[in-house]
Motif scaffolding. Structure first.
Motif, PDB file in Angstrom:
ATOM      1  N   SER A   1       0.846  -1.186   0.000  1.00 50.38           N
ATOM      2  CA  SER A   1       0.000   0.000   0.000  1.00 50.38           C
ATOM      3  C   SER A   1       0.884   1.239   0.000  1.00 50.38           C
ATOM      4  CB  SER A   1      -0.897   0.004   1.243  1.00 50.38           C
ATOM      5  OG  SER A   1      -0.122   0.294   2.395  1.00 50.38           O
ATOM      6  N   ALA A   2       0.243   2.406   0.060  1.00 49.05           N
ATOM      7  CA  ALA A   2       1.003   3.660   0.129  1.00 49.05           C
ATOM      8  C   ALA A   2       1.828   3.723   1.402  1.00 49.05           C
ATOM      9  CB  ALA A   2       0.045   4.845   0.061  1.00 49.05           C
ATOM     10  N   ALA A   3       1.404   2.972   2.439  1.00 47.25           N
ATOM     11  CA  ALA A   3       2.133   2.947   3.708  1.00 47.25           C
ATOM     12  C   ALA A   3       3.221   1.893   3.733  1.00 47.25           C
ATOM     13  CB  ALA A   3       1.156   2.701   4.852  1.00 47.25           C
ATOM     14  N   GLY A   4       3.340   1.117   2.644  1.00 42.97           N
ATOM     15  CA  GLY A   4       4.346   0.061   2.580  1.00 42.97           C
ATOM     16  C   GLY A   4       3.718  -1.312   2.568  1.00 42.97           C
ATOM     17  N   PRO A   5       4.522  -2.376   2.761  1.00 40.47           N
ATOM     18  CA  PRO A   5       3.989  -3.739   2.757  1.00 40.47           C
ATOM     19  C   PRO A   5       3.037  -3.974   3.927  1.00 40.47           C
ATOM     20  CG  PRO A   5       6.275  -3.725   3.478  1.00 40.47           C
ATOM     21  CD  PRO A   5       5.977  -2.348   2.987  1.00 40.47           C
ATOM     22  N   ILE A   6       1.929  -4.689   3.649  1.00 35.83           N
ATOM     23  CA  ILE A   6       0.919  -4.979   4.666  1.00 35.83           C
ATOM     24  C   ILE A   6       0.893  -6.478   4.933  1.00 35.83           C
ATOM     25  CG2 ILE A   6      -1.514  -4.825   5.257  1.00 35.83           C
ATOM     26  CD1 ILE A   6      -0.096  -2.123   5.069  1.00 35.83           C
ATOM     27  N   THR A   7       1.071  -6.848   6.195  1.00 37.15           N
ATOM     28  CA  THR A   7       1.075  -8.246   6.596  1.00 37.15           C
ATOM     29  C   THR A   7      -0.232  -8.618   7.282  1.00 37.15           C
ATOM     30  OG1 THR A   7       1.957  -7.838   8.817  1.00 37.15           O
ATOM     31  CG2 THR A   7       3.566  -8.034   7.023  1.00 37.15           C
ATOM     32  N   ALA A   8      -0.381  -9.909   7.576  1.00 38.66           N
ATOM     33  CA  ALA A   8      -1.566 -10.362   8.297  1.00 38.66           C
ATOM     34  C   ALA A   8      -1.661  -9.710   9.672  1.00 38.66           C
ATOM     35  CB  ALA A   8      -1.547 -11.877   8.432  1.00 38.66           C
ATOM     36  N   ILE A   9      -0.517  -9.516  10.329  1.00 36.60           N
ATOM     37  CA  ILE A   9      -0.521  -8.854  11.637  1.00 36.60           C
ATOM     38  C   ILE A   9      -1.055  -7.435  11.519  1.00 36.60           C
ATOM     39  CG2 ILE A   9       0.977  -7.900  13.439  1.00 36.60           C
ATOM     40  CD1 ILE A   9       2.676 -10.357  13.285  1.00 36.60           C
ATOM     41  N   ASP A  10      -0.650  -6.731  10.458  1.00 33.81           N
ATOM     42  CA  ASP A  10      -1.145  -5.362  10.244  1.00 33.81           C
ATOM     43  C   ASP A  10      -2.654  -5.343  10.078  1.00 33.81           C
ATOM     44  OD1 ASP A  10       1.400  -4.005  10.172  1.00 33.81           O
ATOM     45  OD2 ASP A  10       1.730  -4.868   8.192  1.00 33.81           O
ATOM     46  N   ILE A  11      -3.178  -6.319   9.352  1.00 29.48           N
ATOM     47  CA  ILE A  11      -4.613  -6.347   9.078  1.00 29.48           C
ATOM     48  C   ILE A  11      -5.411  -6.681  10.331  1.00 29.48           C
ATOM     49  CG2 ILE A  11      -6.434  -7.506   7.776  1.00 29.48           C
ATOM     50  CD1 ILE A  11      -4.452  -7.831   5.483  1.00 29.48           C
ATOM     51  N   VAL A  12      -4.890  -7.595  11.130  1.00 27.55           N
ATOM     52  CA  VAL A  12      -5.633  -8.020  12.321  1.00 27.55           C
ATOM     53  C   VAL A  12      -5.515  -7.012  13.460  1.00 27.55           C
ATOM     54  CG1 VAL A  12      -5.830  -9.783  14.106  1.00 27.55           C
ATOM     55  CG2 VAL A  12      -5.458 -10.461  11.724  1.00 27.55           C
ATOM     56  N   TYR A  13      -4.288  -6.535  13.698  1.00 26.23           N
ATOM     57  CA  TYR A  13      -4.050  -5.701  14.885  1.00 26.23           C
ATOM     58  C   TYR A  13      -3.823  -4.214  14.595  1.00 26.23           C
ATOM     59  CZ  TYR A  13      -3.562 -10.173  17.256  1.00 26.23           C
ATOM     60  OH  TYR A  13      -3.800 -11.427  17.761  1.00 26.23           O
ATOM     61  N   GLY A  14      -3.690  -3.846  13.332  1.00 30.53           N
ATOM     62  CA  GLY A  14      -3.425  -2.460  12.985  1.00 30.53           C
ATOM     63  C   GLY A  14      -2.027  -2.314  12.411  1.00 30.53           C
ATOM     64  N   HIS A  15      -1.820  -1.256  11.634  1.00 31.19           N
ATOM     65  CA  HIS A  15      -0.543  -1.063  10.950  1.00 31.19           C
ATOM     66  C   HIS A  15       0.584  -0.874  11.960  1.00 31.19           C
ATOM     67  CE1 HIS A  15       2.255   1.313   8.193  1.00 31.19           C
ATOM     68  NE2 HIS A  15       2.188   0.092   7.699  1.00 31.19           N
ATOM     69  N   GLN A  16       1.465  -1.880  12.029  1.00 33.22           N
ATOM     70  CA  GLN A  16       2.464  -1.921  13.086  1.00 33.22           C
ATOM     71  C   GLN A  16       3.469  -0.772  13.015  1.00 33.22           C
ATOM     72  OE1 GLN A  16       2.335  -4.444  15.735  1.00 33.22           O
ATOM     73  NE2 GLN A  16       0.343  -4.151  14.763  1.00 33.22           N
ATOM     74  N   LEU A  17       3.877  -0.369  11.813  1.00 37.38           N
ATOM     75  CA  LEU A  17       4.840   0.717  11.686  1.00 37.38           C
ATOM     76  C   LEU A  17       4.258   2.024  12.199  1.00 37.38           C
ATOM     77  CD1 LEU A  17       7.662   1.498  10.755  1.00 37.38           C
ATOM     78  CD2 LEU A  17       6.733   1.947   8.472  1.00 37.38           C
ATOM     79  N   SER A  18       2.999   2.277  11.873  1.00 38.73           N
ATOM     80  CA  SER A  18       2.339   3.493  12.364  1.00 38.73           C
ATOM     81  C   SER A  18       2.209   3.465  13.883  1.00 38.73           C
ATOM     82  CB  SER A  18       0.949   3.638  11.733  1.00 38.73           C
ATOM     83  OG  SER A  18       1.033   3.831  10.336  1.00 38.73           O
TER      84      SER A  18
END
Length: 207
Positions: free
Chosen positions: A127-144
């Protein structure tokens, strides 16, 4: 109260863009990127400089039956599950009798199928925020979240059935939910006087 924008060619259609984030008109669905629509940006984060600051569980700064459409992209999952009905009730309250809501959220069922293969950290898409993993989708964008943006945390999730049920229970008389192409779900919820032609009009958007 938000006043509908006017034009020399007649009133514009008011689009309430909830959880709008940074102003990026090019990221609106194509159906809203026309001169007919007046985008009203609403967000809980003052840093993104929305037109209105607030939570989607409380749209009290917006009058009843004043919006022609609502666009909600990946917002409901940031609420606690018990807050979702509050937000959807507010969506319905501010929509005109012939309005509609277009909503997208992560598809937990699709993500779960990926998780059971053990690929929890493998990027599913970029995405525009970078690579999106399953963890990002379930728990929220980890880098942010790592950078201190707590608004990006996820507190609930949806399957197609649960999203459709939540919308119906909130009083929308006609709801359709479709599976998207980026591990997401898309829903269109109609008000009582909305023409079903809206579904056809949005068919190319919900993917």
């Amino acid at each position: 109260m938000v006043q509908p924008a006017k034009s020399t060619k007649g009133p514009l259609l008011d689009l309430l863009h909830v959880g709008c984030g940074q102003k990026r008109p090019e990221r609106l669905p194509a159906c809203f990127r026309t001169p007919a629509w007046n985008e009203i940006r609403f967000d809980i984060d003052s840093a993104v400089e929305p037109d209105i600051i607030g939570s989607i569980t409380d749209l009290s700064l917006i009058g009843d039956a004043t919006m022609d459409a609502i666009w909600s992209s990946h917002n409901l999952e940031h609420l606690n599950s018990f807050e979702v009905p509050l937000a959807l009730a507010e969506f319905r309250r501010v929509l005109k009798p012939n309005g509609f809501a277009l909503i997208s959220v992560p598809d937990l069922r699709a993500v779960a199928r990926h998780i059971v293969t053990g690929q929890l950290d493998k990027p599913l898409y970029h995405s525009a925020a970078g690579p999106i993993t399953a963890i990002d989708i379930v728990y929220g964008h980890q880098l942010s979240l790592q950078h201190g943006n707590d608004f990006m945390g996820h507190r609930t999730g949806f399957t197609a059935d649960s999203l459709g049920q939540a919308l119906c229970e909130s009083g929308f008389p006609e709801v359709r939910v479709h599976t998207g192409s980026n591990w997401d779900l898309w829903a269109v919820a109609l008000m009582p006087e909305t023409s079903e032609e809206v579904f056809q009009h949005l068919s190319g958007v919900m993917q």
